[in-house]
Design a protein around this motif. Structure first.
Motif, mmCIF file in Angstrom:
data_model
loop_
_atom_site.group_PDB
_atom_site.id
_atom_site.type_symbol
_atom_site.label_atom_id
_atom_site.label_comp_id
_atom_site.label_asym_id
_atom_site.label_seq_id
_atom_site.Cartn_x
_atom_site.Cartn_y
_atom_site.Cartn_z
ATOM 1 N N UNK A 32 0.759 -1.400 0.071
ATOM 2 C CA UNK A 32 -0.317 0.267 -0.162
ATOM 3 C C UNK A 32 1.071 1.277 -0.029
ATOM 4 N N UNK A 33 1.959 1.254 0.632
ATOM 5 C CA UNK A 33 2.955 2.390 0.682
ATOM 6 C C UNK A 33 3.174 2.966 -0.531
ATOM 7 N N UNK A 34 3.927 1.730 -1.527
ATOM 8 C CA UNK A 34 4.283 1.570 -2.413
ATOM 9 C C UNK A 34 2.943 2.162 -3.865
ATOM 10 N N UNK A 35 2.148 1.816 -3.702
ATOM 11 C CA UNK A 35 1.257 2.205 -4.510
ATOM 12 C C UNK A 35 0.390 3.704 -4.509
ATOM 13 N N UNK A 36 0.531 3.770 -2.563
ATOM 14 C CA UNK A 36 -0.161 4.415 -2.597
ATOM 15 C C UNK A 36 0.307 6.570 -2.576
ATOM 16 N N UNK A 37 1.820 6.380 -1.993
ATOM 17 C CA UNK A 37 3.581 6.626 -1.978
ATOM 18 C C UNK A 37 4.071 6.734 -2.322
ATOM 19 N N UNK A 38 4.001 6.689 -4.127
ATOM 20 C CA UNK A 38 5.817 6.170 -4.798
ATOM 21 C C UNK A 38 6.307 8.025 -4.801
ATOM 22 N N UNK A 39 7.494 7.327 -4.075
ATOM 23 C CA UNK A 39 9.073 8.442 -3.472
ATOM 24 C C UNK A 39 8.721 8.654 -5.564
ATOM 25 N N UNK A 40 8.355 7.944 -6.642
ATOM 26 C CA UNK A 40 8.368 9.290 -8.144
ATOM 27 C C UNK A 40 8.269 8.637 -8.269
ATOM 28 N N UNK A 41 7.472 9.402 -10.166
ATOM 29 C CA UNK A 41 7.317 9.018 -10.673
ATOM 30 C C UNK A 41 7.225 7.103 -11.849
ATOM 31 N N UNK A 42 8.908 6.468 -11.228
ATOM 32 C CA UNK A 42 9.277 5.379 -12.061
ATOM 33 C C UNK A 42 8.273 4.387 -11.133
ATOM 34 N N UNK A 43 8.067 4.553 -9.950
ATOM 35 C CA UNK A 43 7.362 3.479 -9.107
ATOM 36 C C UNK A 43 5.834 4.195 -9.026
ATOM 37 N N UNK A 44 5.835 5.008 -9.512
ATOM 38 C CA UNK A 44 4.545 5.140 -9.419
ATOM 39 C C UNK A 44 3.306 4.682 -10.713
ATOM 40 N N UNK A 45 4.309 4.594 -11.449
ATOM 41 C CA UNK A 45 4.309 3.268 -13.124
ATOM 42 C C UNK A 45 3.761 2.170 -13.049
ATOM 43 N N UNK A 46 4.941 1.937 -11.742
ATOM 44 C CA UNK A 46 5.050 0.611 -11.570
ATOM 45 C C UNK A 46 4.058 -0.396 -11.920
ATOM 46 N N UNK A 47 3.560 0.128 -10.596
ATOM 47 C CA UNK A 47 2.067 -0.642 -9.986
ATOM 48 C C UNK A 47 1.075 0.032 -10.415
ATOM 49 N N UNK A 48 -0.275 -0.833 -10.439
ATOM 50 C CA UNK A 48 -1.040 0.087 -10.891
ATOM 51 C C UNK A 48 -2.066 -0.465 -12.288
#
Lengths: 352, 300
Positions: free
Chosen positions: A221-237
């Motif tokens: 949920x941390x990775x999904x809700x609070x990604x550190x940057x746009x790369x992580x943001x686009x990596x899941x979901x």
């Protein structure tokens, strides 16, 4: 049982650096998933932990011991590979016994039989024990290869995309089983995958790897809700997070000619990249922004809309009951408290 | 499927010249068939016929049908059986030696070493030479008075080829020297086909080198090794060139040499044809046994 710790690992292959100053801790009993694309260094990390590769710099700890200079055999870890790596010409029983046979273990026949039978029962492959491994289906082979790992009661399980060669249905079934196995055994799991669904559904913790560097570690949920940057943001979901270029101006976001509310106001006007997950986009008449429906993907429970707002393609997931047509112009807004802002240059999450 | 494969492109030159698919096919097949009939099938059948006659190629006398007399004479001849015993011993020594040396070399080469390509090529050289030439220079190497082998081993005037007890081993050694590279080449192909991840899995499972060798390497290389053994056994069975050149001892008289003498020195064409057929049947029988093992190894 044991925790795994990697300290400042660097690994080079020829001129390229596969791992760059990578530090990572997997707590005792944790199910840790390393997520990354092909070539991100996932498998290399795993092989360094297993002892199949020696790091050029850095140290590896398993439990309380510094195992950096130990061989794979000495580390006593179990490894499950994507290619199953079953020993040919042997039966399933022969394969399960293989790791118990070497003289260093000095194990008696009764104990071997007991362990093999227990592993076979756990994985529901008892009826296959006398079959040659060449005559198994993919799912059965992967069960055997997991079985070969668990007969040893290892301190650490390493898994290199064990499910990716299986078909979708089987993958889901084994995913659940692996998770259950982890709970039953209470062992430390380090699991490598490029499949974000696998990572999200299985991991206690996820580490996102990008070109040999760990970008973010956190719970799903941390990775999904609070990604550190746009790369992580686009990596899941699925579909991935929408990234929209715009300007943050006081308490509102300016996207081209549209103005939308945000909940994290800025003192001065600045260029930002807004990140919003598809489920946080709301289609509503009278909403502040406007877009044209490019495509509709009906998935039963939900519909995934592809929207064109000017030149920007957005995705929105809406309830299946929503009536929209292709090429229709719709009004949409977003849930202001779920909108993230990223630095347009570095991609860094501005809230962190 | 065949329909699609044999159909000509409608606009192609062959089609416009009016060749049908069948004609094209025949153009490829007929020369081969003709060649096979003239050089293989006809001699095979002709020698089968002469094996039942008292035909002598050196005279103009007509051949007389003698039935199974040639076969009866050969199978009752104790000297012929001695030739077979010698040949069996020779095949055993030579093929075993080649497998041990060849497979050993392959194991050594199947890893990252500098100049691997060059070393492999150099090791393959012996098998590219003519067998007669090999026989001639090994005769010099073995020479009791100025041969380099005695010089290096410090054996004085040791008679390699004239000593009836040693000569067969000396001949087999030449065969091992020449054909180990062949076994090495096939073994190397087999070894490099063993997936690396199996060795890694075995290492993780704490299997020792011997355990790994007998449980993983050998079972996977066995089929291709068996093919190498079949080839070498058949070849060793009919060894002639270097054995004939190296030694004229009765203890080194392999069946091929006996056959040659019978056919071209004694001119007993009919008798030697019968002899050749007996050898053929034996080779086919031995090969069949191997092939059965090969299929078994594959099925496992």
């Amino acid at each position: 049982m044991a925790r795994i710790e990697l300290q400042n690992i660097t690994k080079r292959y020829g001129g390229t650096r596969a791992l760059k100053d990578l530090s990572l801790t997997v707590e005792d009993g944790e199910f840790f998933v390393l997520l990354g694309r092909t070539g991100a260094g996932k498998t290399t990390t795993l092989r360094v932990v297993a002892g199949l590769e020696k790091p050029d710099e850095g140290r590896v700890f398993i439990g309380d011991s510094d195992v950096t200079s130990w061989t794979a055999a000495e580390r006593d870890v179990a490894l499950v590979l994507q290619q199953y790596s079953l020993y040919p010409r042997l039966t399933v029983r022969g394969n399960l016994e293989f790791p118990l046979r070497p003289k260093v273990r000095n194990m008696n026949e009764d104990e071997i039989r007991r362990r093999v039978d227990r592993a076979a029962k756990t994985l529901q492959i008892t009826h296959l024990l006398d079959r040659k491994v060449e005559r198994l289906s993919g799912g059965e082979m992967q069960r055997v290869s997991i079985g070969r790992a668990i007969v040893r009661d290892p301190r650490v399980f390493l898994m290199d995309e064990p499910l990716s060669a299986l078909d979708a249905k089987l993958r889901e079934a084994l995913r659940v089983e692996l998770k259950k196995l982890h709970q039953d055994l209470g062992a430390t799991f380090l699991f490598v995958t490029h499949d974000q669904v696998e990572a999200m559904s299985m991991g206690d913790k996820i580490g996102v790897l990008r070109s040999g560097r760990l970008v973010q570690v956190g719970t799903p949920s941390e990775i999904y809700e609070r990604p550190h940057n746009t790369f992580v943001a686009r990596s899941v979901g699925t579909p991935p997070m929408n990234l929209i270029e715009g300007r943050l101006d006081g308490e509102s976001a300016r996207l081209g000619s549209f103005v939308l509310p945000v909940s994290s106001p800025a003192n001065s006007e600045q260029k930002v990249t807004f990140g919003v997950r598809p489920e946080n986009i709301v289609i509503q008449s009278g909403a502040p922004a406007e877009a044209r429906v490019f495509d509709i993907e009906d998935q039963g429970v939900i519909k995934i809309l592809a929207l064109d707002m000017g030149d920007t393609r957005l995705h929105a997931t809406v309830p299946a009951g929503t009536h929209v047509n292709r090429d229709e112009v719709v009004r949409f807004g977003w849930k202001p408290e779920r909108v993230l802002s990223f630095d347009p240059e570095t991609g860094r999450n501005l809230a962190l | 499927m065949t329909d699609v494969m044999t159909r000509l492109e409608p606009g192609s030159r062959a089609a416009s010249r009016g060749f049908s698919d069948l004609t094209i096919r025949n153009l490829f097949i007929i020369p081969t068939i003709a060649f096979l009939i003239i050089f293989n099938v006809f001699p095979l059948l002709y020698s089968l016929w002469t094996s039942f006659t008292d035909f002598r190629a050196s005279t103009t006398a007509p051949a007389n049908w003698v039935g199974l007399a040639n076969y009866r004479e050969l199978l009752n001849d104790p000297f012929i059986w001695r030739n077979f015993t010698i040949t069996a011993k020779y095949v055993l020594i030579s093929v075993t030696g080649q497998v041990v040396v060849g497979f050993g070399l392959a194991m050594l080469l199947n890893r990252q070493i500098p100049f691997k390509g060059l070393i492999t090529t150099l090791l393959l050289l012996p098998m590219m030479l003519s067998m007669a030439v090999v026989g001639l220079f090994w005769k010099l190497l073995y020479d009791p008075s100025f041969g380099i082998i005695n010089y290096f081993l410090g054996l004085g005037k040791f008679e390699w080829l004239a000593d009836p007890q040693v000569a067969l081993y000396a001949v087999a050694l030449v065969d091992i020297w020449m054909w180990s590279p062949f076994v090495m080449l096939l073994s190397l192909a087999g070894l490099s086909a063993v997936p690396k991840h199996l060795y890694e899995a075995a290492e993780i499972d704490r299997a020792g080198p011997f355990y790994t060798f007998f449980r993983i390497t050998l079972p996977l290389v066995a089929p291709i090794l068996m093919i190498a053994i079949i080839f070498r056994t058949m070849e060793a069975f009919k060894t002639f060139d270097h054995a004939y050149i190296l030694s004229s001892q009765p203890t080194t008289e392999l069946i091929a040499i006996r056959l040659y003498k019978m056919a071209f020195l004694e001119w007993q064409t009919g008798l030697s044809s019968a002899f050749a057929y007996i050898v053929l049947i034996m080779v086919v029988a031995i090969t069949n046994i191997y092939v059965k093992y090969l299929n078994k190894a594959k099925a496992r």
